[in-house]
Write a protein that holds these residues in place. Structure first.
Motif, mmCIF file in Angstrom:
data_model
loop_
_atom_site.group_PDB
_atom_site.id
_atom_site.type_symbol
_atom_site.label_atom_id
_atom_site.label_comp_id
_atom_site.label_asym_id
_atom_site.label_seq_id
_atom_site.Cartn_x
_atom_site.Cartn_y
_atom_site.Cartn_z
ATOM 1 N N SER A 247 54.025 69.171 59.499
ATOM 2 C CA SER A 247 53.978 69.311 58.045
ATOM 3 C C SER A 247 53.243 70.587 57.669
ATOM 4 O O SER A 247 52.252 70.933 58.290
ATOM 5 C CB SER A 247 53.208 68.151 57.418
ATOM 6 O OG SER A 247 54.051 67.069 57.201
ATOM 7 N N ALA A 248 53.744 71.257 56.646
ATOM 8 C CA ALA A 248 53.022 72.404 56.103
ATOM 9 C C ALA A 248 51.942 71.883 55.172
ATOM 10 O O ALA A 248 52.202 71.010 54.357
ATOM 11 C CB ALA A 248 53.978 73.285 55.330
ATOM 12 N N THR B 4 57.706 75.568 56.034
ATOM 13 C CA THR B 4 58.065 74.589 57.064
ATOM 14 C C THR B 4 59.563 74.678 57.323
ATOM 15 O O THR B 4 60.297 75.189 56.481
ATOM 16 C CB THR B 4 57.630 73.155 56.649
ATOM 17 O OG1 THR B 4 57.814 72.252 57.734
ATOM 18 C CG2 THR B 4 58.414 72.663 55.445
ATOM 19 N N GLY B 5 59.998 74.222 58.486
ATOM 20 C CA GLY B 5 61.418 74.350 58.778
ATOM 21 C C GLY B 5 61.874 73.422 59.878
ATOM 22 O O GLY B 5 61.087 72.650 60.438
ATOM 23 N N MET C 287 54.092 69.404 53.209
ATOM 24 C CA MET C 287 55.537 69.530 52.972
ATOM 25 C C MET C 287 56.227 69.603 54.326
ATOM 26 O O MET C 287 55.745 70.286 55.230
ATOM 27 C CB MET C 287 55.778 70.821 52.191
ATOM 28 C CG MET C 287 57.224 71.108 51.833
ATOM 29 S SD MET C 287 57.305 72.596 50.787
ATOM 30 C CE MET C 287 59.007 72.509 50.233
ATOM 31 N N SER D 192 60.964 75.043 52.025
ATOM 32 C CA SER D 192 61.286 74.630 53.388
ATOM 33 C C SER D 192 62.645 75.231 53.738
ATOM 34 O O SER D 192 63.419 75.589 52.853
ATOM 35 C CB SER D 192 61.339 73.110 53.480
ATOM 36 O OG SER D 192 62.446 72.621 52.750
ATOM 37 N N LEU D 193 62.908 75.313 55.028
ATOM 38 C CA LEU D 193 64.134 75.969 55.494
ATOM 39 C C LEU D 193 64.644 75.212 56.714
ATOM 40 O O LEU D 193 63.938 75.074 57.706
ATOM 41 C CB LEU D 193 63.797 77.409 55.896
ATOM 42 C CG LEU D 193 64.909 78.223 56.545
ATOM 43 C CD1 LEU D 193 66.030 78.499 55.555
ATOM 44 C CD2 LEU D 193 64.348 79.537 57.086
ATOM 45 N N THR E 233 60.343 69.186 56.433
ATOM 46 C CA THR E 233 61.783 68.995 56.275
ATOM 47 C C THR E 233 62.441 68.712 57.620
ATOM 48 O O THR E 233 61.948 69.140 58.665
ATOM 49 C CB THR E 233 62.436 70.232 55.633
ATOM 50 O OG1 THR E 233 63.802 69.915 55.311
ATOM 51 C CG2 THR E 233 62.452 71.424 56.561
#
Lengths: 334, 334
Positions: free
Chosen positions: B38-39, B125-126, A51, B91-92, A53
């Motif tokens: 990526s997470a 993730t951010g 995931m 995500s942030l 972003t």
């Protein structure tokens, strides 16, 4: 000319019409069209999920070789692919400034649709907010992506090992120099274009050809040097690169000399650093083409208590220690 | 006072320090700390995944009962839970305006951490971008969430069926009226607070108690009426509600009368519309408390070629047809 009004972000009828008539028309697919608050995707295999972003605030919104829409897909799928993940779904969120022309949104949505098709990924959920005039800059876009990592794939900035080869998939600096030129930062015309491109299908091909890939990283903001330094720090290794082997287009080089930018700190949107076991170099060239180049090697593990070092052998034969970018060269390049 | 500078979004050292020293300190967990682009989350079960995103542009950033940080978690987990999904990861992403105080970011991060703990979800993730002064409004936040839908759970705005019961989990309007008061839109003091809260754990409990739940929807922007009208349209049913049964706090009612707002169009951040098979009402009250109320019923399927109707029986005994919100009452309430 029709422009964005506060009502477009109201949650009411006009927002619904805007989403139905403008966004779904461009990006429709069965998951997105269901139009529930959450996108629901069926039947995952038992696998690892990635995931990532990014918010995109690039200025100007349209530039040679791309626009904010293309960037917002490429940046996110390219980040997913750095973990070896196959992109599965993207979310898409707009922060629009009151007064922004709908025609530009349509153009941006077209770019998003084209890039999503190139990357073979679907946009499954989205959001639209509108802020007052003077509280934004036309449009900001956020995308979040998820993807699945095939079994036996293990790629991470933590995996570089002494003796590994450092490659770059093509010349650097084109994206950031394009942005500089577009903003009128230099006085002469160039043919330089942004390299913005989705690279995930190439990563998929590469990983099918070889199990020698350790690290994939895209040198975006902060450029090649910041990205390599991050790999040094994560893998606790020294990295040695040779300036003369780093591919830079002649026009990019000229602009850099003219204004005093350093190519190794310039942002890219369609290039990867790939670190691999010796012997897999040809697979990278097969997939990414002849512009790919070996630029260095992973040195020793860093000594206990000493920070890992990124050393560049300069064209004049000296050694230069590179750190992360200290001062932003050009803001809002993605 | 330390403030955000362009360098904080540079991709270079200062951004790295900012993420390590400020963000990871507040939100650290093993997935996020790995700090890859990526997470990567391990070992998914073979199940359906839900994905949702929202950008938060609320003004003011801090208000009675919450702040932009709390909203950015609650809004997204609440959207996930509308599909019955158990939130798994968020995500942030921040868009920060040059000059925004770091102290405020820390406060916002604290709220995010608290809300994420309440919701039992991790930020994996951010991203951080910075725009020039005058191109934003302090901070905009995007969160994207994914979650997994337990087997046999099937909840969607497409599932309302004739005869079903329409419930609301508590009084409406508190969030939007709070925002109005905070912006100085009215002259008197109130004790009204935003209802911003993560509701996903309650949904989990509810779905364990009964299989009678058909639709869960949060009446955010556009309010109760717009949300119900969307359910009408998706399920192709008429909906009948009774004004006198809709819970509204007396202070909210007074403000609405004073300024001419209609509570059914006010935004909420901690309430659900729940549509269920007759007989499951007590489970909703068990989980969401005594403030929950039956407010109406699903009528007939809409006739072919006729748009589905949302009808409210008013307190005076008349019938009023409600559509989606036509004109924004207050912009930037989330």
């Amino acid at each position: 000319m029709e422009t964005i009004r506060l009502n477009h972000g109201s949650g009411g009828r006009e927002m619904h019409n805007f989403i139905s008539n403008t966004i779904l028309k461009k990006l429709g697919n069965p998951v997105l069209e269901k139009f529930d608050d959450s996108a629901v995707m069926a039947n995952l295999k038992n696998t690892r999920i990635a995931m990532t972003t990014d918010s995109y605030v690039v200025s100007p919104l349209f530039f040679k070789g791309g626009d904010i829409g293309r960037l917002s897909v490429c940046g996110t799928v390219n980040d997913l692919a750095t973990s070896g993940a196959v992109p599965y779904a993207l979310s898409l969120s707009f922060i629009l400034e009151e007064g922004f022309p709908l025609a530009k949104i349509e153009k941006i949505l077209d770019s998003i649709a084209v890039a999503a098709k190139e990357a073979d990924v679907k946009i499954v959920t989205g959001d639209t907010k509108v802020v007052e005039r003077g509280k934004g800059d036309g449009i900001y876009i956020n995308t979040c992506g998820i993807g699945f990592i095939p079994e036996n794939v293990n790629i991470s900035t933590h995996n570089a090992a002494p003796g590994d080869i450092v490659m770059l998939t093509g010349p650097i600096g084109n994206h950031e120099i394009t942005m500089l030129v577009e903003r009128g930062g230099i006085d002469f015309e160039t043919s330089i274009e942004s390299d913005a491109a989705p690279l995930n299908k190439k990563v998929e091909s590469l990983l099918k050809k070889t199990d020698g890939i350790r690290v994939i990283k895209d040198p975006t903001r902060g450029g090649l040097a910041s990205a390599l330094k991050e790999i040094c720090d994560h893998s606790m290794v020294n990295i040695e690169i040779r300036e003369e082997d780093i591919p830079v287009d002649p026009e990019v080089e000229s602009v850099c000399e003219f204004i005093g930018y350093d190519p190794v700190y310039l942002a890219n949107e369609g290039k990867y650093i790939i670190i691999l076991k010796e012997g897999s170099e040809n697979h990278v060239i097969d997939v990414f083409g002849n512009e790919s180049a070996v630029i260095g090697r992973i040195g020793k593990m860093s000594e206990a208590g000493k920070p890992p070092e990124l050393i560049m052998e300069t064209e004049s034969g000296g050694k230069r220690r590179l750190g992360m970018l200290e001062t932003i060269q050009l803001p809002r390049i993605c």
